[in-house]
Design an enzyme around this catalytic site. Structure first.
Site, PDB file in Angstrom:
ATOM      1  N   TYR A  12      73.646 -50.846-103.592  1.00  0.00           N
ATOM      2  CA  TYR A  12      74.297 -49.535-103.562  1.00  0.00           C
ATOM      3  C   TYR A  12      75.693 -49.589-102.958  1.00  0.00           C
ATOM      4  CZ  TYR A  12      69.416 -47.931-103.927  1.00  0.00           C
ATOM      5  OH  TYR A  12      68.122 -47.718-104.309  1.00  0.00           O
ATOM      6  N   TYR A 140      63.536 -38.609-106.840  1.00  0.00           N
ATOM      7  CA  TYR A 140      63.876 -40.040-106.843  1.00  0.00           C
ATOM      8  C   TYR A 140      62.575 -40.838-106.838  1.00  0.00           C
ATOM      9  CZ  TYR A 140      65.278 -44.686-105.520  1.00  0.00           C
ATOM     10  OH  TYR A 140      65.445 -46.048-105.513  1.00  0.00           O
ATOM     11  N   ASP A 234      54.182 -39.082-105.731  1.00  0.00           N
ATOM     12  CA  ASP A 234      54.890 -40.235-105.183  1.00  0.00           C
ATOM     13  C   ASP A 234      55.039 -39.990-103.681  1.00  0.00           C
ATOM     14  OD1 ASP A 234      56.644 -42.150-104.352  1.00  0.00           O
ATOM     15  OD2 ASP A 234      58.069 -41.889-106.001  1.00  0.00           O
ATOM     16  N   LYS A 263      56.833 -48.099 -98.639  1.00  0.00           N
ATOM     17  CA  LYS A 263      57.688 -47.856 -97.471  1.00  0.00           C
ATOM     18  C   LYS A 263      56.979 -48.143 -96.126  1.00  0.00           C
ATOM     19  CE  LYS A 263      61.788 -46.469 -99.171  1.00  0.00           C
ATOM     20  NZ  LYS A 263      61.721 -45.795-100.412  1.00  0.00           N
TER      21      LYS A 263
HETATM   22  C1  LIG Z   1      61.940 -45.791-101.863  1.00  0.00           C
HETATM   23  C2  LIG Z   1      61.232 -44.979-102.849  1.00  0.00           C
HETATM   24  C3  LIG Z   1      60.840 -45.513-104.081  1.00  0.00           C
HETATM   25  C4  LIG Z   1      61.190 -46.914-104.518  1.00  0.00           C
HETATM   26  O1  LIG Z   1      60.661 -47.898-103.678  1.00  0.00           O
HETATM   27  P1  LIG Z   1      61.289 -49.373-103.685  1.00  0.00           P
HETATM   28  O2  LIG Z   1      60.384 -50.140-102.778  1.00  0.00           O
HETATM   29  O3  LIG Z   1      62.678 -49.252-103.162  1.00  0.00           O
HETATM   30  O4  LIG Z   1      61.246 -49.859-105.079  1.00  0.00           O
HETATM   31  C5  LIG Z   1      60.140 -44.704-104.947  1.00  0.00           C
HETATM   32  N1  LIG Z   1      59.819 -43.424-104.624  1.00  0.00           N
HETATM   33  C6  LIG Z   1      60.179 -42.892-103.447  1.00  0.00           C
HETATM   34  C7  LIG Z   1      59.783 -41.486-103.147  1.00  0.00           C
HETATM   35  C8  LIG Z   1      60.899 -43.637-102.519  1.00  0.00           C
HETATM   36  O5  LIG Z   1      61.268 -43.098-101.347  1.00  0.00           O
END
Ligand SMILES: *Cc1c(COP(=O)(O)O)cnc(C)c1O
Length: 422
Positions: A12, A140, A234, A263
């Site tokens: 980024y 996202y 998600d 995460k």
């Molecule tokens: C960080 C994130 C992703 C992507 O995860 P990566 O490990 O960076 O591929 C997908 N969805 C959400 C909500 C996120 O915060």
């Protein structure tokens, strides 16, 4: 470090103009120790992964034990106790009928798997047209080609690739009667070609730290049920306590059919992600037909070190008062950031759980703002118009006071950096 750095491609960043990355020598607690001897209080817990702070001894010990026994074996045809135990624990914690865990090694891939699962769920039932998803503005879900297509196409960071990406249906979140009616109309038109609806529950993270109430999720669950679709949450950002409950969707009492986690899953130590499905989804693959199997299997799937770290992280959630710490942190963020709200270059201040956001108004010099935060002794990395704090839940009182004081001081003093949009 200097010699090798010019061979590294940074995330980024326009590398020609961005400030070079800061070399880090060590971490501990909520501290990042730079190679030049400076110490920064970390306000973002390394993209909100390090929820117990850095170098928690219990996670380190569990990883060391696992390293001696077995760092990794392939997951095709083999399994192991750390992966099985973690799957059992995640399902018990999630509840809501979620009962099968598919492991991957990053959040984006966990979302890819969720999308693939949902589409194949319909294919296995002979429904060949359900290949699209409905996702939301401000969302996202990752950086891979599949997940880029379900991010906000206007606001998100992937608008460049528009022509390459699958075209999904991007809707407003049903926050009020107007947006609910809009979403209902989109569903009337598109439900027959949708595999499911994909949403970040309660907080849209990297798309702008936008928050919504639990009633939004209840509305989505009702709409999904009315149209017979699958609901995918998600929880990669929100999972593991960040919004005040272990999982954000608990606050809505509306469970998904599939949920993605990553995460904070390993407490910020090793890469691991999980896509967890309920019985309805899993049963869609359970068949005498080999063609109905989920054909996916990352090389490092179910990595034993990462599973051991995740089990140790869950132990900490059981043994230490993490959710109470989130609650206290929430109050401290609210009180600490409130004094930014009236500034002419601040559009909004909002807090949910251990997420504190100062949304700036208009254009401003982002690089200069980032540099001032570092000069003030804190690691906070604004994106877009968003200055956000997602500290470790275990940040101590002194570091938290220092962090809030520094951030508020920098934001209050950034009048010269803010150029209000014309
Ligand atoms: C960080 C994130 C992703 C992507 O995860 P990566 O490990 O960076 O591929 C997908 N969805 C959400 C909500 C996120 O915060």
């Amino acid at each position: 470090m200097d010699d090798g750095a010019r061979h590294v491609w940074l995330p980024y960043a326009q590398m020609k103009t961005a400030a070079p990355p800061l070399p880090v020598a060590r971490t501990h607690g909520s501290r990042i120790e730079l190679a030049d001897g400076r110490s920064l209080v970390d306000g973002v817990a390394s993209w909100w992964t390090a929820c117990h702070g850095y170098n928690h001894p219990a996670i380190a010990a569990a990883v060391r034990r696992q390293l001696d026994a077995m760092p990794h074996v392939m997951f095709g045809g083999l399994t192991h106790e750390p992966a099985a135990r973690l799957a059992q624990r995640l399902c018990a914690l999630l509840g809501g009928g979620l009962e099968r865990v598919f492991y991957t090694d990053s959040g984006s891939v966990a979302v890819e798997v969720a999308m693939k699962m949902a589409v194949q769920y319909w294919l296995n039932r002979g429904e060949r047209r359900r290949t699209r998803f409905l996702a939301f503005r401000g969302g996202y879900h990752g950086d891979t080609l599949g997940t880029m297509a379900v991010c906000d196409p206007e606001e998100g960071m992937h608008s460049l690739f528009h022509g390459l990406l699958a075209e999904h249906v991007i809707a407003p979140l049903p926050r009020d009667a107007g947006s609910l009616a809009q979403l209902e109309r989109l569903l009337e038109n598109h439900a027959h070609e949708l595999a499911g609806i994909l949403v970040e529950p309660l907080v849209q993270g990297a798309g702008g730290m936008l928050m919504h109430g639990p009633e939004v999720l209840r509305r989505l669950r009702a709409l999904v049920d009315r149209h017979g679709l699958l609901l995918i949450y998600d929880e990669i950002f929100t999972g593991f306590g960040r919004t005040g409950t272990l999982f954000a969707f608990e606050q809505a009492g509306a469970a998904p059919d599939i949920v993605t986690l990553s995460k904070a899953l390993t407490g910020g130590t090793l890469p691991l992600a999980a896509t967890v499905a309920n019985r309805r989804v899993f049963d869609g693959f359970w068949s005498d037909d080999p063609g109905h199997a989920l054909m996916h299997g990352p090389t490092f799937m179910g990595n034993a070190l990462a599973c051991a770290a995740a089990n140790a992280s869950l132990d900490l959630f059981e043994q230490e008062p993490r959710l109470a710490q989130v609650q206290a942190l929430s109050l401290a963020l609210e009180a600490g950031l409130a004094s930014c709200a009236h500034l002419p270059w601040v559009r909004d201040v909002r807090v949910l759980g251990a997420i504190g956001v100062v949304e700036l108004d208009g254009a401003f010099d982002k690089e200069a703002l980032r540099a001032r935060l570092v000069e003030a002794g804190v690691w906070v990395r604004p994106f877009g118009n968003i200055v956000y704090l997602t500290p470790a839940f275990t940040i101590d009182a002194d570091d938290l006071a220092f962090l809030l004081d520094a951030v508020v001081r920098v934001v209050r003093g950034m009048g010269d950096l803010a150029r209000r949009a014309p």
